[in-house]
Each structure stands twice: as C-alpha cells, then as structure tokens.
Design an enzyme around this catalytic site. Sequence first.
Site, PDB file in Angstrom:
ATOM      1  CB  SER A 137      -0.878   0.052   1.259  1.00  0.00           C
ATOM      2  OG  SER A 137      -1.798  -1.004   1.259  1.00  0.00           O
ATOM      3  CB  ILE A 138       0.436   4.549  -1.716  1.00  0.00           C
ATOM      4  CG1 ILE A 138       0.701   4.101  -3.167  1.00  0.00           C
ATOM      5  CG2 ILE A 138       0.921   5.971  -1.492  1.00  0.00           C
ATOM      6  CD1 ILE A 138      -0.009   4.919  -4.231  1.00  0.00           C
ATOM      7  CG  ASP A 158     -16.772   1.504   6.382  1.00  0.00           C
ATOM      8  OD1 ASP A 158     -16.562   2.348   5.478  1.00  0.00           O
ATOM      9  OD2 ASP A 158     -17.608   0.591   6.287  1.00  0.00           O
ATOM     10  CB  VAL A 159     -14.265   6.742   5.003  1.00  0.00           C
ATOM     11  CG1 VAL A 159     -12.890   6.852   5.637  1.00  0.00           C
ATOM     12  CG2 VAL A 159     -14.200   6.033   3.658  1.00  0.00           C
ATOM     13  CE  LYS A 175      -7.677   8.505  -6.566  1.00  0.00           C
ATOM     14  NZ  LYS A 175      -7.659   8.356  -5.090  1.00  0.00           N
ATOM     15  CB  THR A 189      -1.243  -0.783  -4.631  1.00  0.00           C
ATOM     16  OG1 THR A 189      -2.201  -0.095  -5.445  1.00  0.00           O
ATOM     17  CG2 THR A 189      -0.043   0.105  -4.395  1.00  0.00           C
ATOM     18  CG  LEU A 190      -5.549  -5.380  -2.903  1.00  0.00           C
ATOM     19  CD1 LEU A 190      -4.884  -6.705  -3.243  1.00  0.00           C
ATOM     20  CD2 LEU A 190      -5.984  -5.362  -1.436  1.00  0.00           C
ATOM     21  CE1 TYR A 208      -6.351   4.807 -12.437  1.00  0.00           C
ATOM     22  CE2 TYR A 208      -7.702   6.558 -11.514  1.00  0.00           C
ATOM     23  CZ  TYR A 208      -6.676   5.658 -11.385  1.00  0.00           C
ATOM     24  OH  TYR A 208      -5.983   5.590 -10.222  1.00  0.00           O
ATOM     25  CB  ALA A 263     -14.494   2.361  -8.384  1.00  0.00           C
TER      26      ALA A 263
HETATM   27  P1  NAP Z   1      -4.478  -0.058  -1.524  1.00  0.00           P
HETATM   28  O1  NAP Z   1      -3.286  -0.597  -0.868  1.00  0.00           O
HETATM   29  O2  NAP Z   1      -5.509  -1.036  -1.984  1.00  0.00           O
HETATM   30  O3  NAP Z   1      -5.151   1.062  -0.579  1.00  0.00           O
HETATM   31  C1  NAP Z   1      -6.502   1.500  -0.735  1.00  0.00           C
HETATM   32  C2  NAP Z   1      -7.071   1.561   0.656  1.00  0.00           C
HETATM   33  O4  NAP Z   1      -8.382   2.158   0.671  1.00  0.00           O
HETATM   34  C3  NAP Z   1      -7.230   0.161   1.233  1.00  0.00           C
HETATM   35  O5  NAP Z   1      -6.664   0.120   2.527  1.00  0.00           O
HETATM   36  C4  NAP Z   1      -8.747   0.024   1.271  1.00  0.00           C
HETATM   37  O6  NAP Z   1      -9.234  -0.947   2.165  1.00  0.00           O
HETATM   38  C5  NAP Z   1      -9.119   1.435   1.650  1.00  0.00           C
HETATM   39  N1  NAP Z   1     -10.568   1.613   1.639  1.00  0.00           N
HETATM   40  C6  NAP Z   1     -11.457   1.273   0.660  1.00  0.00           C
HETATM   41  N2  NAP Z   1     -12.711   1.506   1.086  1.00  0.00           N
HETATM   42  C7  NAP Z   1     -12.609   2.034   2.331  1.00  0.00           C
HETATM   43  C8  NAP Z   1     -13.556   2.463   3.307  1.00  0.00           C
HETATM   44  N3  NAP Z   1     -14.886   2.423   3.091  1.00  0.00           N
HETATM   45  N4  NAP Z   1     -13.097   2.946   4.509  1.00  0.00           N
HETATM   46  C9  NAP Z   1     -11.781   2.980   4.779  1.00  0.00           C
HETATM   47  N5  NAP Z   1     -10.839   2.555   3.904  1.00  0.00           N
HETATM   48  C10 NAP Z   1     -11.250   2.082   2.699  1.00  0.00           C
HETATM   49  O7  NAP Z   1      -4.065   0.770  -2.838  1.00  0.00           O
HETATM   50  P2  NAP Z   1      -3.152   2.079  -3.059  1.00  0.00           P
HETATM   51  O8  NAP Z   1      -2.809   2.066  -4.501  1.00  0.00           O
HETATM   52  O9  NAP Z   1      -2.083   2.152  -2.033  1.00  0.00           O
HETATM   53  O10 NAP Z   1      -4.191   3.252  -2.852  1.00  0.00           O
HETATM   54  C11 NAP Z   1      -3.991   4.347  -1.948  1.00  0.00           C
HETATM   55  C12 NAP Z   1      -4.424   5.642  -2.601  1.00  0.00           C
HETATM   56  O11 NAP Z   1      -3.492   5.991  -3.631  1.00  0.00           O
HETATM   57  C13 NAP Z   1      -5.794   5.570  -3.280  1.00  0.00           C
HETATM   58  O12 NAP Z   1      -6.474   6.794  -3.072  1.00  0.00           O
HETATM   59  C14 NAP Z   1      -5.422   5.414  -4.744  1.00  0.00           C
HETATM   60  O13 NAP Z   1      -6.444   5.828  -5.620  1.00  0.00           O
HETATM   61  C15 NAP Z   1      -4.214   6.324  -4.794  1.00  0.00           C
HETATM   62  N6  NAP Z   1      -3.347   6.191  -5.962  1.00  0.00           N
HETATM   63  C16 NAP Z   1      -2.836   4.976  -6.317  1.00  0.00           C
HETATM   64  C17 NAP Z   1      -2.013   4.858  -7.434  1.00  0.00           C
HETATM   65  C18 NAP Z   1      -1.461   3.532  -7.841  1.00  0.00           C
HETATM   66  O14 NAP Z   1      -0.975   3.408  -8.972  1.00  0.00           O
HETATM   67  N7  NAP Z   1      -1.454   2.535  -6.990  1.00  0.00           N
HETATM   68  C19 NAP Z   1      -1.706   5.995  -8.199  1.00  0.00           C
HETATM   69  C20 NAP Z   1      -2.236   7.236  -7.805  1.00  0.00           C
HETATM   70  C21 NAP Z   1      -3.055   7.323  -6.685  1.00  0.00           C
HETATM   71  P3  NAP Z   1      -9.867  -2.303   1.459  1.00  0.00           P
HETATM   72  O15 NAP Z   1      -8.719  -3.065   0.888  1.00  0.00           O
HETATM   73  O16 NAP Z   1     -10.584  -2.989   2.551  1.00  0.00           O
HETATM   74  O17 NAP Z   1     -10.824  -1.865   0.379  1.00  0.00           O
END
Ligand code: NAP
Length: 264
Positions: free
Chosen positions: A22-23, A69-70, A169, A202-203, A162, A100
């Site tokens: 995770s980021i 849970d937001v 976003k 990431t996931l 996307y 999403a």
């Molecule tokens: P990630 O590890 O899957 O993190 C996403 C997190 O959001 C997970 O911990 C997820 O929990 C949580 N989440 C979802 N629904 C939620 C809720 N109702 N309440 C609280 N938490 C909730 O993936 P990530 O890529 O690190 O994402 C982190 C952020 O970076 C996101 O905003 C993503 O859009 C952004 N981002 C990612 C990338 C990329 O390439 N990876 C690029 C730009 C921006 P669950 O697993 O239980 O759903």
Amino acid sequence: MSLEKPLEGKVGIVTGVANKRSIAFGIAKAWHEAGAQLIFNYQGERLKDGVIKLVQETFGADTPVCDLDVTSDESIAHFFEFVRTKTDHVDMMLHAIAFAPKMEGCLEGHFADIPRDAFNLSLQVSSYSLIALSRAVAPLMVNGGSIMAMTYYASQKVVPNYNLMAVSKAALETCAKYLAFDLGRREKPIRVNCISAGPVQTLAARGVSGFTGMFKVYEERSPLQRSCTMEELGATATFLASDGSASLTGQVIYVDGGYEIVGM
Ligand code: NAP
C-alpha cells in the site's frame, strides 16, 4: 526542525494501509523514519489481523491501530475517540483511500454504463471521505496541520478504463482545494494538498483494467522514463508534513516521472 528528523515530535494519522504494498505503508515508513509518531486504521474485520501485525511489527508493538470505515459517520466518530485516547494533538493526516465497484463501466468498458449506485458509492468512499475526515481531525490540529490525499492524473485527462475513479479523483482534488481555503483561514492554519502519484503496483491499482500496461507507457513517454517509487512518494509526503512546506496549500503535486507535462 532537525534536517535528519523533520517530523520529530509530530503525530500523524495514516489511513489506507491494506498490506505492505500500500502507498500508505510506504508513506508511513518515511514519516516514521523522519521521527513521527503514527496512528493507523484498518478497514473492517477482513483486514484487521493483517494490518495490525504489519504495522506493529514495523513501527512497534504499541502502535495504535483502530477500525475505520469512511462510509459510516459512527465509525469515523469512534476512530477519532480512539485517537483522543492516544494523543492530545495531531499534526498531519494521510488520506489514501479509494474504492469503485467492479461493475460495468466503472473500471473498464463503457463510461456511459456506470450505474448510479456505483457512482454514489465511489464518490462517497474516495472523495467525500476527505471532507468527513478533515472535519473530524481539525479540532485535534491545535498547532495547525497538514492533510494530504493521494490522487491520479486521470482526473485531468482521459486515461482509458480509469472511468469512475477518474471522476472520484477530480472530486477529491476539488475537495482538497476548497478545504485548503476553508481550513487555511484558522488561527492555526491547516494545509490541504494532493499528491498525484504515477502508477504503483498495489491492490487497488490492480482493479483497473490494463493497469500493468501503464508502466510501459510511462517508460516510453515521461521525461524521466519511469513512474515513481514508494520512497519518492514517502519523501514528498514528508516534505508536505514538515514545516518546510508551510506556505504550500491547495496544490496537486505530481510525483510521476514528469508524465503530467507531456502532450504527445
Ligand atoms: P491499496 O493498498 O488497496 O489502498 C486502498 C485503501 O483504501 C485500502 O486500505 C482500502 O481498504 C481502503 N478503503 C477502501 N474503502 C474504504 C472504506 N470504506 N473505509 C476505509 N478505507 C477504505 O491501494 P493504493 O494504490 O495504495 O491506494 C492508496 C491511494 O493511492 C488511493 O487513493 C489510490 O487511488 C491512490 N493512488 C494509487 C495509485 C497507484 O498506482 N497505486 C496511483 C495514484 C493514486 P480495502 O482493501 O478494505 O478496500
């Protein structure tokens, strides 16, 4: 402010750790190395044990972790009650939450097919949550503070597949600007910025159809011929949390190998 430990004495909330990829976990490591004390959330029973184990093995056995849970106001209230039992102030908060549904049109296929309920849910989890969490954390930012949210370039230009997350976003970035205007006028100002990351494995990212092919596009087209590393995202988030960025608010900072400037 020590240059080696720019966040010494600061307390941060980190949302969005699901696992070690995770980021949020990468940014938490950077904040921890910079001297900050951290408080984490996990999202529901499914992630509970894994997140608690990961966080406490990495940052210390007494690192506070609580369910959040937001989509639930009760859950947000409960989380911040927990935070208040651990600290009397918060200096920074990371929003790294997005969702999403895997429904027609949402993360692949025709944009015009996005169902109403899917749209509402994605905006609620990925965008409105920044408002709700900022409102809840503001009273704890007694010395001022820095809030930052993770976003992606698809908010600005069409990135195939996307779809719904791009709209979420765009809303997130606009929420950040209006929050920056609102919360920046306090006696102890709170700054709000977005970090726009290039693709990271990431996931959540794997849910976007064709995601892996994006790395090749960044290698071919971005000025630095790559996306970004977790360490670089951590360093940017550390800068945004530190006093060195005291005049920076309402911005979207691209950490993406420079991809954002390229037109063709
Ligand atoms: P990630 O590890 O899957 O993190 C996403 C997190 O959001 C997970 O911990 C997820 O929990 C949580 N989440 C979802 N629904 C939620 C809720 N109702 N309440 C609280 N938490 C909730 O993936 P990530 O890529 O690190 O994402 C982190 C952020 O970076 C996101 O905003 C993503 O859009 C952004 N981002 C990612 C990338 C990329 O390439 N990876 C690029 C730009 C921006 P669950 O697993 O239980 O759903």
